[in-house]
Design a protein around this motif. Structure first.
Motif, short mmCIF file in Angstrom:
data_model
loop_
_atom_site.label_atom_id
_atom_site.label_comp_id
_atom_site.label_asym_id
_atom_site.label_seq_id
_atom_site.Cartn_x
_atom_site.Cartn_y
_atom_site.Cartn_z
N GLU A 133 -34.15 -5.05 37.39
CA GLU A 133 -33.32 -4.63 38.52
C GLU A 133 -32.02 -5.43 38.57
OE1 GLU A 133 -33.55 -2.19 40.53
OE2 GLU A 133 -35.64 -1.55 40.57
N VAL A 134 -32.13 -6.74 38.39
CA VAL A 134 -30.94 -7.60 38.40
C VAL A 134 -30.01 -7.22 37.26
CG1 VAL A 134 -30.10 -9.97 38.13
CG2 VAL A 134 -32.13 -9.50 39.54
N ASP A 135 -30.58 -7.08 36.06
CA ASP A 135 -29.77 -6.73 34.89
C ASP A 135 -29.11 -5.37 35.06
OD1 ASP A 135 -30.31 -9.07 33.56
OD2 ASP A 135 -31.95 -8.26 32.39
N ALA A 136 -29.84 -4.40 35.63
CA ALA A 136 -29.28 -3.07 35.82
C ALA A 136 -28.08 -3.12 36.77
CB ALA A 136 -30.34 -2.12 36.37
N GLY A 137 -28.19 -3.93 37.82
CA GLY A 137 -27.07 -4.06 38.74
C GLY A 137 -25.84 -4.64 38.07
N LEU A 138 -26.05 -5.65 37.22
CA LEU A 138 -24.92 -6.28 36.53
C LEU A 138 -24.30 -5.32 35.52
CD1 LEU A 138 -26.48 -9.82 35.97
CD2 LEU A 138 -24.67 -9.21 37.59
N ILE A 139 -25.13 -4.60 34.79
CA ILE A 139 -24.62 -3.63 33.81
C ILE A 139 -23.82 -2.55 34.52
CG2 ILE A 139 -25.25 -1.86 32.13
CD1 ILE A 139 -25.66 -4.63 31.01
N ALA A 140 -24.38 -2.00 35.60
CA ALA A 140 -23.71 -0.92 36.32
C ALA A 140 -22.38 -1.39 36.89
CB ALA A 140 -24.62 -0.39 37.43
N GLU A 141 -22.38 -2.59 37.45
CA GLU A 141 -21.16 -3.08 38.10
C GLU A 141 -20.08 -3.47 37.10
OE1 GLU A 141 -19.76 -7.02 40.69
OE2 GLU A 141 -21.88 -6.57 40.45
N GLN A 142 -20.49 -4.14 36.01
CA GLN A 142 -19.51 -4.74 35.12
C GLN A 142 -19.15 -3.87 33.92
OE1 GLN A 142 -20.77 -8.80 34.15
NE2 GLN A 142 -21.52 -9.08 36.24
N MET A 196 -31.76 2.75 31.90
CA MET A 196 -32.12 3.88 32.76
C MET A 196 -31.83 3.58 34.22
SD MET A 196 -35.57 5.58 31.09
CE MET A 196 -36.37 4.08 30.48
N LEU A 197 -32.14 2.37 34.66
CA LEU A 197 -31.88 1.98 36.04
C LEU A 197 -30.38 1.93 36.31
CD1 LEU A 197 -34.58 -0.81 36.38
CD2 LEU A 197 -34.60 1.39 37.55
N ALA A 198 -29.61 1.39 35.36
CA ALA A 198 -28.16 1.31 35.53
C ALA A 198 -27.56 2.71 35.58
CB ALA A 198 -27.54 0.51 34.39
N ALA A 199 -28.03 3.61 34.71
CA ALA A 199 -27.51 4.98 34.69
C ALA A 199 -27.77 5.69 36.01
CB ALA A 199 -28.14 5.75 33.54
N ALA A 200 -28.94 5.43 36.61
CA ALA A 200 -29.26 6.07 37.89
C ALA A 200 -28.39 5.53 39.02
CB ALA A 200 -30.73 5.86 38.21
N ARG A 201 -27.89 4.30 38.87
CA ARG A 201 -27.02 3.71 39.89
C ARG A 201 -25.62 4.32 39.86
NH1 ARG A 201 -28.19 -2.33 41.48
NH2 ARG A 201 -30.44 -2.48 41.15
N ASP A 246 -36.54 11.27 38.33
CA ASP A 246 -36.02 12.46 39.00
C ASP A 246 -34.50 12.44 39.05
OD1 ASP A 246 -36.16 10.25 40.68
OD2 ASP A 246 -36.47 11.43 42.49
N VAL A 247 -33.92 11.25 39.27
CA VAL A 247 -32.46 11.12 39.28
C VAL A 247 -31.90 11.40 37.89
CG1 VAL A 247 -30.53 9.52 39.66
CG2 VAL A 247 -32.53 9.45 41.17
N LEU A 248 -32.55 10.86 36.87
CA LEU A 248 -32.09 11.10 35.50
C LEU A 248 -32.21 12.57 35.13
CD1 LEU A 248 -33.63 7.96 33.73
CD2 LEU A 248 -31.31 8.24 34.63
N ALA A 249 -33.27 13.21 35.60
CA ALA A 249 -33.47 14.63 35.29
C ALA A 249 -32.38 15.50 35.90
CB ALA A 249 -34.84 15.08 35.79
N SER A 250 -31.87 15.11 37.04
CA SER A 250 -30.86 15.93 37.72
C SER A 250 -29.43 15.52 37.38
CB SER A 250 -31.06 15.85 39.24
OG SER A 250 -30.89 14.51 39.70
N ALA A 251 -29.27 14.45 36.59
CA ALA A 251 -27.93 13.98 36.25
C ALA A 251 -27.23 14.95 35.28
CB ALA A 251 -28.00 12.59 35.63
N ASP A 252 -25.91 14.87 35.25
CA ASP A 252 -25.13 15.78 34.40
C ASP A 252 -25.10 15.35 32.94
OD1 ASP A 252 -24.48 17.46 36.49
OD2 ASP A 252 -22.63 16.39 36.98
N PHE A 253 -25.40 14.09 32.66
CA PHE A 253 -25.28 13.62 31.28
C PHE A 253 -26.53 13.96 30.47
CE2 PHE A 253 -26.68 10.02 33.94
CZ PHE A 253 -27.93 9.75 33.38
N PRO A 254 -26.37 14.20 29.15
CA PRO A 254 -27.54 14.41 28.29
C PRO A 254 -28.25 13.09 28.00
CG PRO A 254 -25.54 14.55 26.99
CD PRO A 254 -25.11 14.41 28.43
N MET A 255 -29.53 13.18 27.68
CA MET A 255 -30.36 12.00 27.45
C MET A 255 -31.18 12.19 26.18
SD MET A 255 -33.02 10.30 30.18
CE MET A 255 -34.12 8.94 29.73
#
Length: 245
Positions: free
Chosen positions: A59-68, A87-92, A181-190
């Motif tokens: 969770e901590v790492d995902a926040g840093l990746i998403a922010e920075q 995956m967590l960063a992408a959902a953020r 569920d967030v990843l499933a509804s996102a616009d980006f391919p996975m």
């Protein structure tokens, strides 16, 4: 708290999130040929490489990746524990993700109740909660569990010693509540990749693909270290990235 980020190449941005042992520079060493077309950004997660010390926590790492690193659009690639982080960063920040590629995430929590995966999860938890201090002893247990196909180096280089220290006491990957569920509804391919060497990774990857609609593929030859196949991984990844441009 700023993560140290290794950067190579030019072109569209590709953020590469490493696993539990090696930092960004070492984990993605076989991806240098991609720099002819892409800007590779490989952060050192907390406790690794040139980044500050810290307990590994997805969770901590995902926040840093998403922010920075998702402050502008980028392709996002994660390996092992780093795949959970990705995956967590992408959902953020899904609006900043062009494509998401995850390689062998040990996300045991999403298939809880599967006997094979549950037994593996229990072994991982015993190691992470244990009192081993000698890196050789840590790796004797961890390498077979994770599927690392290399012998334990002697002497152990400092980058692996730091990885061993960061491994013990980290937040277990099976605790991750992945926002599928967030990843499933996102616009980006996975894309979900595995190395076809441990049944546990295949079960988890199949479940992620089923619940998100992600593409599913196998790049065999280096067990858990799928990116170390070099050309085969790079070709599969680049083909997928092109679809997101």
């Amino acid at each position: 708290m700023r993560l140290h980020v290794h950067q190579w190449g030019s072109g569209p941005r590709v953020v590469l999130v490493h696993g539990v042992l090696l930092g960004g520079r070492e984990a993605w060493r076989a991806q240098r040929p991609l720099t002819e077309r892409w800007t590779l950004l490989a952060p050192d997660r907390l406790g690794h490489g040139k980044s500050p010390d810290g307990v590994q926590d997805f969770e901590v790492d995902a926040g840093l990746i998403a922010e920075q690193l998702l402050d502008q659009p980028a392709h996002l690639v994660g390996l092992s524990y780093g795949a959970i982080v990705a995956m967590l960063a992408a959902a953020r920040r899904p609006e900043m993700v062009r494509t998401l590629t995850v390689v062998e995430p040990p996300a045991t929590g999403i298939v809880r109740g599967d006997d094979v995966v549950d037994a593996w999860d229990a072994e991982l938890r015993r190691l992470l909660a244990g009192s081993l201090e000698d890196p050789h002893e840590v790796f004797k247990v961890f390498f077979p569990l994770a599927g690392v196909p290399f012998p334990i180096p002697d002497p152990v280089p400092e980058t692996l010693r730091r990885g061993a220290r960061a491994l013990l006491g980290m937040r277990p990957p099976g605790d991750a509540a992945l926002p599928l569920d967030v990843l499933a509804s996102a616009d980006f391919p996975m894309l979900v990749l595995t190395g076809d060497h441990r049944r546990e990774y295949e079960i988890i990857a199949d479940e992620i693909a089923k619940r998100t609609g992600a593409r599913r593929d196998v790049v065999a030859g280096m067990a858990h270290l799928v990116p170390d196949t070099g050309g085969p991984f790079n070709a599969r990844l680049e083909t997928f990235l092109d679809h997101g441009e």
